[in-house]
Design a protein around this motif. Sequence first.
Motif, mmCIF file in Angstrom:
data_model
loop_
_atom_site.group_PDB
_atom_site.id
_atom_site.type_symbol
_atom_site.label_atom_id
_atom_site.label_comp_id
_atom_site.label_asym_id
_atom_site.label_seq_id
_atom_site.Cartn_x
_atom_site.Cartn_y
_atom_site.Cartn_z
ATOM 1 N N SER A 614 0.809 -1.221 0.000
ATOM 2 C CA SER A 614 0.000 0.000 0.000
ATOM 3 C C SER A 614 0.842 1.271 0.000
ATOM 4 O O SER A 614 0.303 2.358 -0.224
ATOM 5 C CB SER A 614 -0.927 0.001 1.216
ATOM 6 O OG SER A 614 -0.201 -0.192 2.410
ATOM 7 N N ASP A 615 2.148 1.160 0.231
ATOM 8 C CA ASP A 615 3.029 2.342 0.232
ATOM 9 C C ASP A 615 3.742 2.549 -1.098
ATOM 10 O O ASP A 615 4.525 3.496 -1.228
ATOM 11 C CB ASP A 615 4.080 2.223 1.345
ATOM 12 C CG ASP A 615 3.471 2.346 2.727
ATOM 13 O OD1 ASP A 615 2.368 2.916 2.840
ATOM 14 O OD2 ASP A 615 4.087 1.858 3.694
ATOM 15 N N LYS A 662 -3.379 -1.225 6.743
ATOM 16 C CA LYS A 662 -2.305 -1.598 5.817
ATOM 17 C C LYS A 662 -1.955 -3.082 5.973
ATOM 18 O O LYS A 662 -1.636 -3.753 4.987
ATOM 19 C CB LYS A 662 -1.072 -0.736 6.059
ATOM 20 C CG LYS A 662 -1.236 0.722 5.656
ATOM 21 C CD LYS A 662 0.068 1.486 5.804
ATOM 22 C CE LYS A 662 -0.067 2.933 5.378
ATOM 23 N NZ LYS A 662 1.204 3.676 5.509
ATOM 24 N N ARG A 707 -11.031 3.183 6.307
ATOM 25 C CA ARG A 707 -9.561 3.185 6.334
ATOM 26 C C ARG A 707 -8.990 2.283 5.242
ATOM 27 O O ARG A 707 -7.986 2.620 4.609
ATOM 28 C CB ARG A 707 -9.058 2.737 7.703
ATOM 29 C CG ARG A 707 -9.455 3.621 8.859
ATOM 30 C CD ARG A 707 -8.856 4.993 8.784
ATOM 31 N NE ARG A 707 -7.394 4.961 8.722
ATOM 32 C CZ ARG A 707 -6.631 6.043 8.681
ATOM 33 N NH1 ARG A 707 -7.177 7.247 8.675
ATOM 34 N NH2 ARG A 707 -5.318 5.934 8.649
ATOM 35 N N TRP A 711 -6.534 3.584 1.990
ATOM 36 C CA TRP A 711 -5.144 3.166 1.799
ATOM 37 C C TRP A 711 -4.977 2.059 0.760
ATOM 38 O O TRP A 711 -3.841 1.756 0.380
ATOM 39 C CB TRP A 711 -4.549 2.698 3.127
ATOM 40 C CG TRP A 711 -4.179 3.840 3.997
ATOM 41 C CD1 TRP A 711 -4.877 4.339 5.056
ATOM 42 C CD2 TRP A 711 -3.023 4.661 3.865
ATOM 43 N NE1 TRP A 711 -4.232 5.415 5.592
ATOM 44 C CE2 TRP A 711 -3.085 5.635 4.886
ATOM 45 C CE3 TRP A 711 -1.941 4.679 2.993
ATOM 46 C CZ2 TRP A 711 -2.107 6.605 5.052
ATOM 47 C CZ3 TRP A 711 -0.962 5.648 3.167
ATOM 48 C CH2 TRP A 711 -1.044 6.595 4.182
#
Length: 849
Positions: A614-615, A662, A707, A711
């Motif tokens: 997710s980053d 995440k 949330r 993300w």
Amino acid sequence: MTNEVSDPQEIPPSDAGKELPQVSEVKNEETNDEDSSNEGDSQAKKRKKGPAPGKKPSAEVLQRRKEGRRKAAATIANNIKKTGIGRFEEQNGFTLTSVKQIPLINQKNYYTDYLKKDEQVSFIRNWRTEKLLAQKLKNLKKDELKKDDSDTNETKNFDNFNLNDIETEMNKKKSATALVEEEEEEEEEEDENENEEISEEKARLGFDTIIIHPGSSNIRIGRATDAFPKTVPTVIAIPNTNKHEQTDNTVPTPVRTVDEEGHVFYNEEFDEVKESVTKDFKARMRYYKRRMLPNSRETAANYNKRQEPEMIPDHNDPMKKEWIDLKDPKYNKNKFFVGEEALSLPICEKFTDWKLRYPVINGRFNEASDDYESCQEIMGDLSNIIVESLSDLDIKKPQLANLKAILIIPDLYDKMQVETWCDLLFRQVGFGRIGIIQESVSATFGAGATSACVVDVGSQTTSIACVDEGMVINDSRIVLNYGGDNITETFIKLLLQSQFPYKDINLSSRNEDWELAQTLKHNFITFQDADIAVQLYHFYQRKPYETTKKYEFKVFDEVMLAPLGLFYPDLFQIDKTAHDTKKLFSPSVDQYSGKPNNPYSKSQENIMSKFVHSDLSDEALLNRILDERNDMKSTNPYSKPKPTRTSANEDPHLNCSTPLEKAIIESITNAGVVSDFSKTKKFYDNLLIVGGGFAKVSGFDSVLSDRINIWRPKFLSSSTLDEMLDYVSTERSKVDALRSQLIADYKARKKGPDQALDDVELTDDEMAEIDSQTQLTLDLDHIDSISDKGSALPVNVLPPPREFDPEMLTWKGGSVYGRLKVVNEMWVTQKDWDLLQSRCLYYKSLFNY
């Protein structure tokens, strides 16, 4: 090889491979020789020289052969002695070993089917033997019942009739039809009774099975037929023998500093994280058009600052806690107290004769505590807790040998912990049979779901795993080292900054202030946006040897900021140095290679390295998923767990403070990589939240869904992810082909007249130039169009079935599992464990242990 003098009676090597002819072969040779008239004289002479068919050589011939062998052996030994290559132990000490060496078996001379059939496995053989014995017992009982019926029913013949009483005989014949009708009615009643017996047997099925679900704070234990388990706090109180070594806890927990005006400070990091969480919280409230009054925090703090406690006499306190009075004669024989009784001891500064010990912390054995000096102390405390809990269920220790136990273990388990638990239940508690099941699978059994992403937020740890058709996908397992207790501590921190009237609260006092903090959390924590306002509450403070005090206080956004720490773990300020290096239990290693053999999870490794999907950017995300899918094509997602890639001394539960949403995205993405991305839709659509740390907070499902949607990358949210990966794969193949062509062209230019093309080497500058011309560039607009063609994967949180307590759901699934027939093949007996130890679990587990 030894060159000693051989036994003179042994056959020389030249004759060793020859076989004596059979009688039938000799006869055939005679007939063939007689029929063939064209045989030479030399062959006839050879037949005359040999012994007659069917006759043995004479004693003189045998003696001459023996003497010839002796002479040959002596000659060989003499030649070896002259050359000096012989091994003579008395002279040159060439002995190899004092143990006689066993020669290797020539595998061409034997055949075996050892362990190639199910009948040869001891577990299956024993299980079939037990089934046969049970069937024989049933047959014996049936035979005894038939004998009893035959004895009671006397057969009548003609001689038994009373000829003088003909009228009675005629009356019997007339009433024959009535008797037949009565017999039919009796048969119907017997059938009904049999059906009732069958239903009773089904109800009794599982009555002899005990389900044990150990957790960080509580152990849930009960029969498989019980509606709810008995929840026992994992704590034991023992006499304090080292009172002089203890120091007074002058610094209360949480550690804080208070200035002259009464403002509470922790550290700069906490204030920074609190500001960022408050900013996101206000943005959420604006998005949902929730109105917040200005200066609400100051209003609540000013009210709390002026509050004074109200003394409540004992007769006016309906919920007064009854502390144990050790002067009572019934407690004289107690060497320890467990569970609620241990927490009811008035342990405080005035009473230090006893102390509390916690054998389990963070879901693992409490090896770091100074209360334990050996692993036997931990196992002893756990066995005492379980035995006392079973006695509360009217189960005495002599009965345990006839009972079965199902142990619910974590998904990403430590083999040493699991095997220690099994050994404890066998040897110290005394169960007759044991079976194991993973927590996520047990939770799906309890919820009645075949496939789900199970999120278990416990008191001190949080675990995530994807279950597909009753099997855990190994690379989707994640363990995070925060839970409900961190929410409790953070909530108290925020209240103290809001001038909480009970300023001396100390969370180290587990039997008083910690219980108060837990009560405040369960009563006031919420995720409902509409409930966020300045509200007035009250609570009661109860301490041993003191009068109950009633406090009133106001709260504002603290009730929602504290649980938001699950999505902002830095707010918890987890002490990463709390884990001591002291190890009371030896780590689990492979018995053949000596390397760590704990299960491995790709998701856990990504979480620990802080390299989650997710980053990543869109292009990097697609490239990484494609690489991982190509690597995982040859593996089975349910196969035996791989050995851990981390070092043997690294704890897989450390530094795992990734936000919850995440971690869920990472788990489901890796489950799709190793299996199929079409299954990710089921996992997002079936989020099963269990455990008391998160599922009991009202409104958690909407916050979690928001949330995850915030993300989760766009490409992971689309149902056409496979088409996007196919496009990236095609572009990669084009770039690879172009690269190969450019390398061939560069080599052809530098090729000499007599030089092969493969022998030409390119310089670093030339390779850099080729790399610059063959960089992979993806058309993100085209990928976006592919993504828009598909549908967005919805996020849905499953509610607990029938309003069932989510804390008990995992235990309930274990009770359902314990009543299935397939479990009869999964039991490990005490004899099996004594013989094979942990190897039993390889054969007797539904998953690949």
